[in-house]
Write a protein that holds these residues in place. Structure first.
Motif, PDB file in Angstrom:
ATOM      1  N   GLN A  48      40.893  11.313  50.884  1.00 39.23           N
ATOM      2  CA  GLN A  48      40.334  12.600  51.301  1.00 39.23           C
ATOM      3  C   GLN A  48      39.493  13.225  50.195  1.00 39.23           C
ATOM      4  O   GLN A  48      38.366  13.677  50.445  1.00 39.23           O
ATOM      5  CB  GLN A  48      41.450  13.567  51.676  1.00 39.23           C
ATOM      6  N   VAL A  49      40.024  13.257  48.974  1.00 36.61           N
ATOM      7  CA  VAL A  49      39.298  13.883  47.871  1.00 36.61           C
ATOM      8  C   VAL A  49      38.050  13.074  47.513  1.00 36.61           C
ATOM      9  O   VAL A  49      36.991  13.645  47.251  1.00 36.61           O
ATOM     10  CB  VAL A  49      40.218  14.047  46.642  1.00 36.61           C
ATOM     11  N   ALA A  50      38.148  11.758  47.517  1.00 32.39           N
ATOM     12  CA  ALA A  50      36.985  10.923  47.213  1.00 32.39           C
ATOM     13  C   ALA A  50      35.899  11.113  48.273  1.00 32.39           C
ATOM     14  O   ALA A  50      34.709  11.254  47.945  1.00 32.39           O
ATOM     15  CB  ALA A  50      37.392   9.454  47.128  1.00 32.39           C
ATOM     16  N   ASN A  51      36.287  11.118  49.541  1.00 29.77           N
ATOM     17  CA  ASN A  51      35.313  11.332  50.620  1.00 29.77           C
ATOM     18  C   ASN A  51      34.661  12.701  50.503  1.00 29.77           C
ATOM     19  O   ASN A  51      33.446  12.847  50.674  1.00 29.77           O
ATOM     20  CB  ASN A  51      35.995  11.192  51.981  1.00 29.77           C
ATOM     21  N   TRP A  52      35.475  13.703  50.224  1.00 32.71           N
ATOM     22  CA  TRP A  52      34.966  15.072  50.084  1.00 32.71           C
ATOM     23  C   TRP A  52      33.983  15.161  48.917  1.00 32.71           C
ATOM     24  O   TRP A  52      32.924  15.783  49.031  1.00 32.71           O
ATOM     25  CB  TRP A  52      36.139  16.023  49.873  1.00 32.71           C
ATOM     26  N   ALA A  53      34.316  14.511  47.800  1.00 28.67           N
ATOM     27  CA  ALA A  53      33.449  14.553  46.622  1.00 28.67           C
ATOM     28  C   ALA A  53      32.099  13.909  46.920  1.00 28.67           C
ATOM     29  O   ALA A  53      31.046  14.439  46.538  1.00 28.67           O
ATOM     30  CB  ALA A  53      34.133  13.848  45.441  1.00 28.67           C
ATOM     31  N   VAL A  54      32.112  12.766  47.617  1.00 28.36           N
ATOM     32  CA  VAL A  54      30.861  12.089  47.965  1.00 28.36           C
ATOM     33  C   VAL A  54      30.080  12.888  49.003  1.00 28.36           C
ATOM     34  O   VAL A  54      28.855  13.070  48.890  1.00 28.36           O
ATOM     35  CB  VAL A  54      31.144  10.664  48.486  1.00 28.36           C
ATOM     36  N   TYR A  55      30.769  13.384  50.008  1.00 24.28           N
ATOM     37  CA  TYR A  55      30.125  14.133  51.097  1.00 24.28           C
ATOM     38  C   TYR A  55      29.437  15.394  50.569  1.00 24.28           C
ATOM     39  O   TYR A  55      28.316  15.722  50.970  1.00 24.28           O
ATOM     40  CB  TYR A  55      31.177  14.492  52.140  1.00 24.28           C
ATOM     41  N   THR A  56      30.106  16.094  49.647  1.00 23.88           N
ATOM     42  CA  THR A  56      29.553  17.352  49.124  1.00 23.88           C
ATOM     43  C   THR A  56      28.682  17.145  47.893  1.00 23.88           C
ATOM     44  O   THR A  56      27.949  18.058  47.501  1.00 23.88           O
ATOM     45  CB  THR A  56      30.688  18.317  48.744  1.00 23.88           C
ATOM     46  N   GLY A  57      28.755  15.958  47.286  1.00 25.47           N
ATOM     47  CA  GLY A  57      28.011  15.722  46.052  1.00 25.47           C
ATOM     48  C   GLY A  57      28.584  16.503  44.885  1.00 25.47           C
ATOM     49  O   GLY A  57      27.876  16.833  43.930  1.00 25.47           O
TER      50      GLY A  57
END
Length: 232
Positions: A48-57
């Motif tokens: 979740q955190v990795a996806n969020w970091a990539v999605y939001t930049g």
């Protein structure tokens, strides 16, 4: 833990411009930009955190690191959001998400057991050196928390055996620093930090990722938006 030369190392690393990153990852499921774990199966919170970091930049043009305390594992990603490698880690002996005030300035023999936490949070990785002159990656310089090669100095602690075991319960042994396999530190973590700079996300074990980072399930949000669009 820390010394007078480490602050100079920190300042120099802040001024150094990171190398130009590769292209950001392309759209994933549902057109989303997601982290690429390269076939590994992380915990739900790490994903979740990795996806969020990539999605939001959120990590900008840097590499980024996920430290999953609950799973005692570290993931290093390039600026393109693709996993470079992962490895088990040894972490602070005490469970908790916060740093005790002043613990970074105490001699090791004065640090109490309940103060030996690996703090959760978003940190800017800083290359530096510890009091012994060894190169480390500082997570939180003021709290004297770094990522470094495993040091099996005290035989009774069995750090190498703990790192190699299949269980995660015995990975809580350090004063708060994140101990890593030597090859992982030297071949993956350190080169990525020096080349691109890095943002380190130390996942919480008491709080939630939402409370610590503001992270959310980007795939769930997208599904919700699609449902709303269908019913308009």
């Amino acid at each position: 833990m820390k010394n007078k030369h480490a602050q100079e190392q920190q300042q120099a690393s802040v001024q150094r411009a990171p190398a130009a990153p590769p292209d950001v990852p392309g759209p994933g499921k549902g057109g989303l930009r997601l982290a690429d774990f390269s076939g590994e199966d992380p915990s739900a919170e790490a994903r979740q955190v990795a996806n969020w970091a990539v999605y939001t930049g959120d990590f900008k043009k840097h590499a980024f690191v996920i430290v999953d305390k609950a799973d005692a594992r570290v993931y290093v990603f390039g600026p393109d959001g693709k996993l470079k490698d992962s490895a088990p880690a040894l972490l602070g002996a005490a469970h908790g998400d916060d740093t005790y005030p002043g613990v970074g300035d105490k001699p090791l023999n004065q640090v109490k057991e309940y103060e030996k936490t690996t703090p959760a949070g978003r940190f800017v990785a800083e290359p530096g050196r510890n009091s012994g002159g060894e190169d480390v990656v500082w997570v939180d310089y003021n709290a004297a928390v770094s990522m470094h090669r495993i040091r099996p100095l005290v035989a009774s602690e069995r750090r190498l055996e703990r790192l190699a075991s299949r269980t995660i319960e015995d990975n809580r042994i350090s004063f708060g620093c994140i101990n890593l396999p030597v090859s992982f530190y030297e071949d993956t973590l350190s080169p990525m930090v020096h080349k691109y700079g890095a943002i380190i996300y130390v996942l919480p074990e008491v709080k939630t990722a939402q409370q610590v980072f503001g992270a959310y399930d980007v795939t769930g949000q997208q599904q919700g938006l699609q449902q709303v669009a269908l019913h308009k």
